[in-house]
Design a protein around this motif. Structure first.
Motif, short mmCIF file in Angstrom:
data_model
loop_
_atom_site.label_atom_id
_atom_site.label_comp_id
_atom_site.label_asym_id
_atom_site.label_seq_id
_atom_site.Cartn_x
_atom_site.Cartn_y
_atom_site.Cartn_z
N PRO A 51 -13.76 19.65 -17.95
CA PRO A 51 -13.96 19.79 -19.41
C PRO A 51 -12.61 19.28 -20.09
N VAL A 52 -11.48 19.06 -19.12
CA VAL A 52 -10.29 18.53 -19.82
C VAL A 52 -10.48 17.01 -20.06
N ALA A 53 -11.48 16.36 -19.31
CA ALA A 53 -11.59 14.89 -19.29
C ALA A 53 -11.78 14.29 -20.61
N THR A 54 -11.47 12.99 -20.79
CA THR A 54 -11.73 12.46 -22.10
C THR A 54 -12.32 11.13 -21.47
N THR A 55 -13.60 10.69 -22.18
CA THR A 55 -14.02 9.53 -21.93
C THR A 55 -14.17 8.60 -23.24
N LEU A 56 -13.86 7.32 -22.93
CA LEU A 56 -13.68 6.28 -23.82
C LEU A 56 -14.88 5.21 -23.59
N ARG A 57 -15.64 4.97 -24.51
CA ARG A 57 -16.82 4.15 -24.39
C ARG A 57 -16.93 3.08 -25.54
N ALA A 58 -17.79 2.09 -25.52
CA ALA A 58 -18.25 1.24 -26.68
C ALA A 58 -18.93 2.12 -27.43
N GLY A 62 -19.46 -1.45 -32.31
CA GLY A 62 -18.84 -2.25 -31.59
C GLY A 62 -17.37 -1.73 -31.53
N GLY A 63 -17.09 -0.64 -32.23
CA GLY A 63 -15.73 -0.01 -32.07
C GLY A 63 -15.64 0.83 -30.95
N LEU A 64 -14.54 1.68 -30.78
CA LEU A 64 -14.50 2.38 -29.42
C LEU A 64 -14.86 4.15 -30.00
N VAL A 65 -15.46 4.81 -29.07
CA VAL A 65 -15.69 6.05 -29.28
C VAL A 65 -14.97 6.98 -28.16
N LEU A 66 -14.31 8.08 -28.84
CA LEU A 66 -13.64 8.74 -27.67
C LEU A 66 -14.39 10.18 -27.79
N THR A 67 -14.67 10.83 -26.63
CA THR A 67 -15.44 12.04 -26.58
C THR A 67 -14.59 12.86 -25.44
N ASP A 68 -14.89 14.35 -25.55
CA ASP A 68 -14.34 15.11 -24.67
C ASP A 68 -15.41 15.23 -23.58
N GLY A 69 -14.64 15.39 -22.58
CA GLY A 69 -15.43 15.65 -21.19
C GLY A 69 -15.97 14.66 -20.55
N PRO A 70 -16.60 14.63 -19.22
CA PRO A 70 -16.83 13.51 -18.68
C PRO A 70 -18.09 12.79 -19.20
N PHE A 71 -18.52 11.47 -18.82
CA PHE A 71 -19.43 10.95 -19.59
C PHE A 71 -20.75 11.22 -19.14
#
Length: 118
Positions: A51-58, A62-71
């Motif tokens: 739950p402390v993880a952060t996931t970065l994806r497209a 076309g921009g970047l999306v930062l979400t909390d938790g694992p993918f």
């Protein structure tokens, strides 16, 4: 000699529920692994819970999306890793067999060769 990543997966709720005595035995098993592996351990770390993880994806724009938790949604989370040097899969498997997560019902150790681009 090749590098292998040992990825330790398990149920964070099970790890959180461990008693101090269980943690002591768990830590002793990891110390035994370190003793057996010696200088073959290149790097190692315990990770914070998923739950402390952060996931970065497209993003779709076309921009970047930062979400909390694992993918991925999964019961098991990545709890730690070892990066080890070993002659072959047989050697690294014998070492990984010393890790307590191999015998716990809620966890496992994934062994993955590291690609050498050099």
């Amino acid at each position: 000699m090749a590098k292998y990543m040992l990825l330790i997966f398990g149920d964070p709720a099970q790890w959180d529920a461990m008693t101090p005595d269980e943690w002591k035995a768990h830590d002793a098993a990891h110390a035994a692994f370190h003793d057996a592996a010696g200088a073959r351990v290149v790097s190692a770390a315990q990770l914070e819970s998923p739950p402390v993880a952060t996931t970065l994806r497209a993003g779709s724009d076309g921009g970047l999306v930062l979400t909390d938790g694992p993918f991925l949604e999964t019961k098991e989370g990545l709890g730690g890793f070892y990066l080890v040097d070993a002659d072959d899969l047989d050697e690294v498997t014998k070492l990984a067999a010393l890790l307590p997560e191999v015998r716990a019902a809620h966890s496992a150790v994934e062994i993955r060769p590291v690609v050498d681009h050099g």
